[in-house]
Write an enzyme that holds these catalytic residues in place. Structure first.
Site, short mmCIF file in Angstrom:
data_model
loop_
_atom_site.label_atom_id
_atom_site.label_comp_id
_atom_site.label_asym_id
_atom_site.label_seq_id
_atom_site.Cartn_x
_atom_site.Cartn_y
_atom_site.Cartn_z
N ARG A 50 49.53 40.46 65.03
CA ARG A 50 49.49 39.06 64.58
C ARG A 50 48.47 38.29 65.41
O ARG A 50 48.42 38.42 66.63
CB ARG A 50 50.87 38.41 64.70
N ARG A 104 54.91 36.50 73.30
CA ARG A 104 54.08 36.22 72.12
C ARG A 104 52.78 37.02 72.24
O ARG A 104 51.84 36.59 72.89
CB ARG A 104 53.80 34.71 72.02
N GLU A 116 64.39 33.87 70.29
CA GLU A 116 64.52 34.70 69.09
C GLU A 116 64.16 36.16 69.36
O GLU A 116 63.15 36.45 70.01
CB GLU A 116 63.59 34.16 67.99
N SER A 153 65.02 38.15 63.10
CA SER A 153 65.11 37.18 62.01
C SER A 153 65.44 37.95 60.74
O SER A 153 64.70 38.86 60.36
CB SER A 153 63.78 36.44 61.86
N ARG A 211 60.70 42.27 72.75
CA ARG A 211 61.62 41.22 73.20
C ARG A 211 62.93 41.81 73.69
O ARG A 211 63.58 41.23 74.57
CB ARG A 211 61.82 40.20 72.08
#
Length: 427
Positions: A262, A277, A349, A352, A391
């Site tokens: 990403r 991130r 987070e 999801s 994560r």
């Protein structure tokens, strides 16, 4: 993509739903485009019918040796053919204009989704586990990893720039162990089929799951026009594109451990330190393809599968129902799992899980045939992280850190670490 027929019949409902998501009304513009397109198609069909009728009349006139009538009809057919050539191109343009307008509209939230502008309006659904007590001030993962000598951001920057990490030795093995543990759990206990998909896909595939055209800036595009996947949701979901499935084969449940890529467009200044991130990260993805009647039930099931990962790792987390303004573009409803990070002293987070209804299926033309019926319906699709491996590594390192800088291995991961129970700095 939304159903234009539903929009024609429910324009106020569309605009109300878009307002909940912070979007401007769109029904009048869409209906205008659709009416223009339908009016043109009607003219096109009328011309085609007249061409066919005139062609038959030419035959009759020739049979009756009425050359004048035949010539007049031939001239009419030639004129209609010229019209049809330009009219068919205009139809394609009108189709494209309507599809372009529909393709940038987000999905319609389910009725029980909380209304709000951003994450401040998300609702905590449940909280699991207890926050660990430390007899010392817990550090963040990057402090622990760098001190161990197994997490290297400086050399990663030399190789690739910012937002990359080099993991070494026991932390590299921990990352691998987490991915394998999650895959084994989902395939042996949760009924998912493991898939190893391509990491490069074409633009049609990204359009199918909703990343294109709206989120092109978040993607890495290759020089030959393909894209690195932002998540395994993209290839897994598209495995059923342009197919008609037998309802007896549903639900289809798939999982994959892949690298994800990403660009993190728009995230400048956010989480610049550490691994939270990244441009490249590992993730175990969960995808379900089901029928319309069972998608809500499947959403709860998928979320519980992701939660089980964190329970087995004995990590404290909370499950949040995202509000309308914080949901993803293609979601009808989303649960976020947020794991407790003692170094940051906050929940972040880690997964999801979203139900998308037939939103993606319409873009992919993925359908199923209900038992005993000739007609088809669009499948319903769901996706979720089961979970983000990087994560999860952060959460393990921070929650299992010791005062001496070592990290205890969670019991569930010890077999995947070859019996190693503690990560320590090399002597």
């Amino acid at each position: 993509m939304l159903d234009i027929k539903w929009i024609r019949e429910n324009p106020q409902a569309l605009d109300a739903a878009l307002a909940k998501r912070g979007n401007e009304p769109a029904s009048s513009r869409l209906i205008e485009l659709d009416e223009k397109r339908r009016h043109h198609i009607a003219k096109l069909q009328e011309a085609q019918e007249r061409r066919n009728a005139a062609s038959k009349e030419i035959g009759k006139a020739m049979g009756a040796k009425d050359q004048a009538t035949a010539d007049r009809l031939k001239a009419e057919v030639a004129e209609i053919k010229l019209f049809l050539t330009s009219a068919e191109e205009e139809e394609r343009q009108l189709d494209r204009a309507l599809n372009d307008a529909l393709s940038v509209l987000p999905n319609i939230p389910l009725a029980d989704v909380p209304v709000g502008k951003d994450e401040a309006s998300n609702v905590e659904t449940r909280r699991v586990g207890h926050l660990k007590n430390f007899s010392f001030e817990p550090k963040e993962h990057f402090e622990i990893g760098e001190k161990l000598g197994y997490m290297d951001f400086e050399r990663a920057a030399k190789l690739s720039g910012s937002r990359f990490t080099v993991l070494k030795s026991q932390l590299a093995r921990l990352e691998r162990a987490l991915g394998q543990f999650m895959l084994d759990l989902h395939t042996t206990e949760h009924g998912y089929t493991e898939v190893s998909p391509p990491l490069l896909v074409n633009d049609e595939v990204l359009y199918g799951t909703g990343q294109l055209p709206k989120f092109a800036e978040d993607l890495f595009r290759t020089t030959d026009g393909r894209y690195l996947i932002p998540t395994a949701e993209v290839p897994l979901t598209n495995l059923v594109r342009e197919e008609i499935l037998d309802i007896r084969d549903l639900p289809i449940r798939m999982t994959a451990l892949t690298a994800c890529f990403r660009s993190e467009a728009g995230s400048a200044g956010r989480d610049t330190r550490g691994m939270l991130r990244q441009h490249q990260f590992m993730k175990v993805e969960l995808v379900s393809i089901t029928d319309a009647e069972h998608s809500i039930e499947e959403h709860e099931r998928m979320t519980s599968c992701a939660e089980e990962v964190l329970k087995r790792l004995d990590l404290s987390f909370r499950t949040m129902t995202l509000c309308t303004g914080d949901m993803g573009f293609g979601a009808q409803k989303t649960y976020d799992l947020e794991v407790w990070l003692p170094g940051q002293k906050e929940y972040r987070e880690i997964s999801s899980c979203s139900v998308c209804g037939d939103f993606q299926a319409r873009r992919m033309n993925a359908r199923y045939r209900p038992e005993g019926e000739k007609s088809t319906r669009f499948v319903h699709t769901l996706n979720g992280s089961g979970t983000a491996v990087g994560r999860a590594l952060i959460a393990v390192v921070e929650n299992y850190q010791n005062e001496d800088g070592s990290v205890t291995i969670p019991e569930a991961l010890v077999p995947y670490m070859g019996g190693l129970k503690r990560i320590e700095k090399a002597a």
